[in-house]
Design an enzyme around this catalytic site. Structure first.
Site, mmCIF file in Angstrom:
data_model
loop_
_atom_site.group_PDB
_atom_site.id
_atom_site.type_symbol
_atom_site.label_atom_id
_atom_site.label_comp_id
_atom_site.label_asym_id
_atom_site.label_seq_id
_atom_site.Cartn_x
_atom_site.Cartn_y
_atom_site.Cartn_z
ATOM 1 N N GLU A 1 65.669 41.844 62.875
ATOM 2 C CA GLU A 1 65.442 40.441 62.319
ATOM 3 C C GLU A 1 65.321 39.419 63.389
ATOM 4 O OE1 GLU A 1 68.843 41.395 60.102
ATOM 5 O OE2 GLU A 1 68.062 40.271 58.278
ATOM 6 N N ARG B 1 74.700 33.412 54.962
ATOM 7 C CA ARG B 1 73.988 33.565 56.452
ATOM 8 C C ARG B 1 73.302 32.359 56.916
ATOM 9 N NH1 ARG B 1 72.662 37.713 60.388
ATOM 10 N NH2 ARG B 1 74.223 39.277 59.254
#
Lengths: 503, 773
Positions: free
Chosen positions: B732, B330
């Site tokens: 997030e 990520r």
């Protein structure tokens, strides 16, 4: 295989007031914390353990005591407070605020309405801090954002980012108080009086009510663990897993609960909380206000004492550099046997002479630190105290520097400097004082003194800061003192706090 | 009873489905009233079953060594101690069922970090267990620990193989670039500091079955791990979690360890066993956000537009793989953030060190990717002497062109340019930047700085299989509704949002719907509540389940009234056809009497996503969430201390299901990101001992760190993809808005004549002063 019966714990009876009714617990060991008693013995699980060291506030409860006939409220950390220290007091937890009909108290309702609760684990602690503020402000009246920030500095929240909680603090005063939610102060005072008992003399947890009794107990039990607010000793229990067979609590002695004002000094008793002690110091020297607020979170200041901070002698204790700079002295007392039975003996010494090394001092086993005497301000003095830490509030200093200068006719007539975080004990910067004393009050003098100060100590590198940073900053803080004395505007971040950012 | 004056709600228009709708309204958290009264139950609050024993971990005192043995005799002599639990007590696999299969349940053969658990002491009460655990003696032949990712990289010591993602020819692009910059940078890790520490409580049931209370974001994985360690089939273990006192990624895999440990002890003693970590042990044992180290070379033209980037990312993974693979992936997927990278080569190394095994943490590698490109933007601007906002705008993804990421996903929902320029205007960014420079010229000690940084965050688990969810909706004969789904509640308001979605689907008041504890015996095989996806996945699954029940009822009512089922409306607690209006309760009662199914499951899987795990190319994300923040700071050049003065945020949550909850996520995420980059410093000493292992030494933001000017506005546009209620994920993405604090601090350092390019994160007072001098 079922649990064996636990042997009955050594201990004594503990009584406190809850919702106006006495709660009685027998066999509570002297080193049991209030949080343990609430959660494990009483199964009151609203109060949470977040850290077990008084730094997160999830365990905050409010204590009530009668002082001068008035009920006073203090939010404290139950995780490091020894249970017996609340004997005879009123205790409120988050279970105790809603009305019997289930209506929430304004401190709770405001948290709901402002969306101040996400995961909810810190929430009961915040609610109790809010409740303490509510009771101490006549029902949450006039609470500013600044006050809310200061009074909630000992409560950590990891979810919300605090904005909604600060909103709740400021808005709870506007909410109605539902029937059955408030504290009936008269009833509580009466009930507390009924709860009072004569302090015992041979129990595991001793909290004598007079100075003489305290000193006699000290003489009789030289191995007893002395505690005041327990904000450090509590961690010896929760983190170092120490056990104490006997505890001697100094905070019950009436004489030592006082702050006395004399022409040339104020005397702060060993039982005075940091909150009250700093209030007295700030009254004398208003420039200490921010420093006082940054000295731990409010629940720690409400429990801990100035005497405890000094007697404990941690190298990073923040009060000592200041007290050293102010020229404070301490009074040690003991019980001296005489033909007539006995009397109080005492000796007084400059605070910096108390310490002999890392957490060691000159106190005799039968002595108690009874008073701290702080000289009153003079017209010539300039006092500044600087604390450098990673976080502004509720943090331990990387460096703490306190400076008192006498300046007359452009000359430094006296200098008194205390430093913390730079040696194994809080210390006096004697070489730097010498470099200043008698010199012209000028930038050259300050720069020379800054060089001396940087050279005077050999601090260590640790998780708070490197040695290099500590020495660099020490000198820079003297430079700040100079700039401040020259009237330079906006040279402290504090001063920006209330300045609107550029628009 | 909803918030009367939610001053920060900008998008507070009429609710989505009519005036009675539950979604689109700032409803209070479903547990808020219980939480403020202390009546919300966390695992340690559950009344203990008689005979419950308490466990405490025995932690390694050295970071690396050959483990010869453990001597528990001193501990066993302590009154109240029941026993020591070690590897030999594990009936199943002694390795955890972690996907890389590289973590022992209890240290065996070697110890790999200081704090590694070698066993448990079990006692009658928790303090006895903790006291005794410290009396266990370790016999270890110490080995040299590897403590930095650079060291590990030099030794090619990795938990997983390196990954390289390239497009074009970065080396050639750098050769021909008008300007180039090289840089090196480190960003520290982060402790989750959930207020509720890790805890598990395991109870024996009949016939070797187990009930596990676990504070976990992933009950299904806890079930899998426990059954694996006990040598049982998954169906023998049930895991329940009503709520967590915070998770933030820290209870995605880490909760499993505790549950396994407690289960092994419970199995050995045939007793209920509770394992609640002391906060210091929690710090010492559990993984944190991955610290990263970077080296880069970047080429750009005179406008600051990038033409080539070579980037090495060294992730400090700790001693085992855990989730480091997808975290580091990520980071690669977010090294572009909002910007088009034309010729690019990213080299990602998953470094093995003798520290805690670093794990999921809000953003999951995204922040470590975003911060490096934002830093590059700031450095380019200073190199060229132009404003950093102009450099950022020059590099944004385009709409028709320059719109494909380095991993070959087309950015189809790009709102970066309008969002950023709107925020720059409302926050008065350009005027303030000028005023700050002017102000600084007259301020010798205090210097201010300002920065605007955006975020573009990919929504979906990069492991495509996790993008599925299930839910159950039960309607009882009195008309009350219960919803259960595979997600977990950690404070983020998932249950509140899901209940609102279900209420609207059934046309009943919000209060009629109750969300219940996550429970592996209700919805099986659920994914972790992570990747911001909780509502997208579980909300949709619950919506489908409710829709099924509604369709059953609609068909029933249509039969009664002789109308088409499609003409039956459910709203405001009523069921309406052109002929009749009935109460919801009447319809439910009648349907039951007519043997109509009043409950249903629902299942959802995210469409469109796919990618090649080897080449890392494809469409890992269903959509992107966007946002931007303007932050103004001040630094003290004598001490390096800093303060955040002013924050303005414009963030994209699509069409908000609950604006107050979404704003709570944005504010909370921002402040957590700010903490990561300022006061939160993890310090390991030369022996691998984590010195900052409690809130006394590890400083998360406190009330006093929050500026009075803290404005959050929501971008007024629904998700362009078909997502539940038009919403977007929010957990997030706002975390990365905290990077604006770091870039503003670097701006202030630059304005102080310092070296912002030398400043690492976190920007502690010491780090700021170092960069200033």
């Amino acid at each position: 295989m079922l649990a064996r019966m636990k042997p009955p714990a050594p201990g004594q009876t503990l009584r406190f007031l809850r919702r106006g009714e006495p709660v009685t617990l027998s066999h509570v060991a002297p080193d049991r914390t209030l949080l343990e008693v609430l959660r494990e013995d009483l199964r009151l699980t609203a109060t949470k353990e977040g850290c077990g060291e008084g730094d997160c506030g999830a365990c905050t409860v409010v204590l009530g005591e009668v002082v001068n006939g008035q009920l006073t409220y203090k939010a404290i950390n139950s995780c490091i407070r020894l249970a017996h220290s609340v004997d005879g007091m009123a205790v409120w937890t988050a279970e105790d605020l809603a009305s019997p009909a289930g209506d929430l108290h304004p401190s709770q309702e405001a948290m709901v309405r402002c969306h101040g609760s996400q995961c909810g684990f810190c929430t009961p602690g915040f609610v109790m801090s809010l409740f303490g503020m509510y009771q101490n402000t006549g029902g949450g009246q006039g609470i500013t954002r600044e006050q809310a920030q200061a009074d909630l500095s000992g409560n950590l929240c990891r979810c919300t980012g605090y904005r909604p909680i600060l909103d709740a603090a400021q808005s709870m005063g506007a909410l109605p108080l539902p029937a059955g939610c408030g504290v009936d102060e008269a009833d509580t005072v009466t009930a507390l009086k009924a709860l009072k008992k004569k302090p015992a003399t041979d129990t595991p947890y001793l909290r004598p009510g007079t100075l003489a009794a305290l000193l006699q107990a000290r003489a009789a039990h030289p191995k007893a663990q002395i505690v005041a607010g327990c904000t450090d000793v509590g961690l010896w229990v929760t983190k170092m897993h120490k056990r104490f067979e006997r505890v001697l609590d100094v905070t019950g002695a009436r004489e030592l609960q006082r702050i006395e004002t004399y022409p040339h000094h104020i005397a702060i008793g060993a039982g005075v909380t940091l909150t009250d002690a700093f209030a007295a110091l700030v009254k004398e020297r208003p420039q200490l206000k921010t420093f006082g607020q940054r000295f731990a979170g409010l629940p720690v200041r409400n429990s801990g004492t100035l005497g405890g901070n000094v007697a404990n002698g941690s190298p990073i204790g923040d009060s000592m550099p200041l007290l050293i700079a102010l020229g404070a002295s301490i009074v040690l007392m003991r019980w001296k046997k005489t033909a007539a039975g006995g009397e109080i003996a005492h000796r007084e010494l400059p605070l910096e002479d108390l310490y002999t090394g890392y957490r060691t001092n000159v106190m005799r086993p039968d002595e108690i630190l009874a008073w701290i005497k702080v000289p009153r301000p003079t017209a010539q003095e300039q006092v500044r105290v600087y604390k450098i830490s990673k976080r502004f509030d509720d943090d331990i200093s990387a460096v703490c520097l306190a400076i008192r200068l006498g300046i007359t006719d452009g000359r430094v007539t006296m200098a008194s400097i205390g430093a913390g975080g730079v040696a194994a004990t809080p210390v006096r910067a004697r070489r730097t004082e010498a470099a200043l004393t008698g010199q012209a009050w000028s930038e050259d003098t300050i720069m020379a003194a800054a060089a001396t100060l940087r050279d005077e100590f050999q601090p260590i590198s640790d998780m708070r800061a490197s040695a290099h940073y500590r020495t660099t900053v020490l000198g820079n803080l003297l430079r700040r003192l100079w700039l401040e004395s020259q009237g330079a505007a906006v040279i402290q971040l504090d001063s920006l706090q209330n300045v609107e950012a550029l628009t | 009873m909803n918030a009367p004056d939610l001053k920060l709600v900008v998008d507070n228009k009429a609710p989505l489905g009519g005036t009675n709708a539950a979604a689109g309204v700032s409803r209070f958290h479903e547990s808020a009233r219980a939480q403020v009264a202390g009546a919300a139950t966390y695992i340690d609050d559950i009344p203990e079953v008689r005979g419950t024993l308490h466990a405490a971990p025995v932690c390694s005192p050295v970071a690396h060594g050959r483990l010869k043995g453990l001597d528990a005799s001193a501990a066993l002599a302590v009154p109240g101690v029941r026993g020591f639990i070690g590897p030999e007590h594990i009936p199943g696999d002694r390795m955890l069922a972690a996907f890389a299969h590289d973590e022992p349940v209890f240290a065996e053969g070697t110890v790999q970090f200081l704090g590694q658990v070698g066993g448990l002491i079990v006692a009658d009460d928790v303090m006895t267990a903790r006291r005794a655990a410290r009396l266990v003696k370790w016999d270890i032949e110490a080995l040299e620990p590897v403590l930095t990712p650079q060291q590990a990289h030099a030794q090619q010591s990795y938990v997983l193989p390196p990954v390289h993602v390239t497009r074009g020819d970065a080396a050639a692009a750098l050769q021909r670039a008008a300007h180039t910059l090289t840089g090196a940078f480190e960003v520290g890790g982060q402790e989750h500091f959930y207020l509720e520490g890790q805890i598990a409580y395991v109870l024996p049931l009949e016939q070797n079955q187990w009930w596990v209370y676990s504070s976990t974001q992933h009950p299904g994985e806890v079930q899998h791990w426990v059954s694996h360690a006990l040598g049982l089939a998954n169906h023998s273990v049930t895991v329940e979690c009503r709520r967590m006192g915070g998770g933030f990624g820290g209870k995605e895999t880490q909760a499993g360890h505790l549950a396994v440990w407690a289960a092994v002890a419970a199995q050995t003693f045939r007793c209920p066993v509770k394992l609640r970590l002391d906060r210091d042990d929690d710090f010492m044992i559990t993984g944190k956000r991955h610290p990263f180290a970077y080296q880069y070379q970047v080429g750009f033209d005179h406008t600051g537009r990038l033409c080539g980037l070579e980037l090495d990312m060294l992730a400090n993974c700790g001693f085992s793989a855990d989730l480091s693979g997808p975290v580091a992936d990520r980071a690669i997927f977010h090294a572009d953030n909002a910007y088009y990278l034309e010729d690019v080569a990213i080299h990602s190394y998953r470094c093995k060190t003798n520290t805690q095994s670093h794990t999921a943490y809000r953003g999951f590698g995204g922040p470590q990717g975003v911060i490096v490109i934002e830093r590059i933007m700031g450095d380019i601007a200073r190199h060229l002497g132009i404003d950093a906002l102009d450099v950022r705008l020059a590099n944004l993804y385009g709409i028709e062109e320059r719109n494909v990421t380095h991993y070959q996903m087309a950015v189809e929902d790009n709102i970066l340019q309008p969002l950023i320029t709107t925020l720059a205007q409302t926050a008065n960014y350009r005027e303030r930047a000028e005023q700050i420079a002017e102000w600084n010229a007259g301020s010798p000690v205090i210097k201010r700085g300002i920065a605007l940084t955006p975020v573009k965050f990919g929504i979906s688990f990069t492991a495509t299989l996790f993008n599925q969810a299930g839910a159950l909706v039960h309607v009882y004969t009195d008309g009350s509704v219960q919803v259960n789904h595979g997600g977990t509640e950690m404070g983020q308001g998932l249950n509140t949002k899901v209940a609102a979605i279900v209420a609207d689907e059934l046309g009943v008041p919000f209060e009629r719907v109750l969300s219940t504890a996550s429970d592996t015996s209700k919805v099986p095989n659920a994914s972790a509540t992570a990747a911001s996806s909780g509502t997208d996945l579980n909300g949709r699954a619950a919506q489908f389940a409710a829709r099924q029940v509604r369709q059953n009822l609609a068909a029933f009512v249509a039969g009664l009234d002789g109308v088409g089922a499609g003409a039956v409306r459910f709203e405001g607690g009523q069921v309406i056809t052109e002929k009749t209006t009935r109460t919801w309760e009447a319809v439910v009662g009648a349907a039951y009497a007519n043997r109509i199914q009043l409950w249903s499951d629902g299942f959802y899987r995210t469409p469109k996503i796919h990618y090649d795990k080897v080449t890392m190319l494809g469409r890992p994300f269903y959509y992107f969430a966007y946002g931007a923040a303007v932050t103004e700071v001040a630094i003290d050049t004598l001490t390096g201390e800093s303060r955040v003065l002013k924050v303005d945020i414009l963030h994209d949550v699509g069409r908000s299901i609950n604006p107050a909850i979404d704003i709570g996520q944005i504010e909370g995420g921002f402040v957590q990101g700010m903490g990561w980059l300022t006061t939160e410093q993890l310090v390991w000493n030369g022996k691998g001992y984590l010195q900052t292992h409690a809130p006394s030494t590890y400083k998360i933001p406190a009330t006093g760190d929050i500026p009075a000017h803290f404005n959050v506005a929501l971008w007024p546009e629904p998700n362009r993809e078909d997502n539940v209620h038009g919403s977007k994920a929010v957990g997030e993405p706002p975390f990365m808005l905290g990077i604006s604090v770091f870039e503003a601090l670097r701006d202030a350092v630059a304005q102080a004549g310092g070296r912002p390019q030398a400043m690492n994160a976190p920007a502690t007072a010491e780090e700021v002063l170092r960069a200033c001098s």
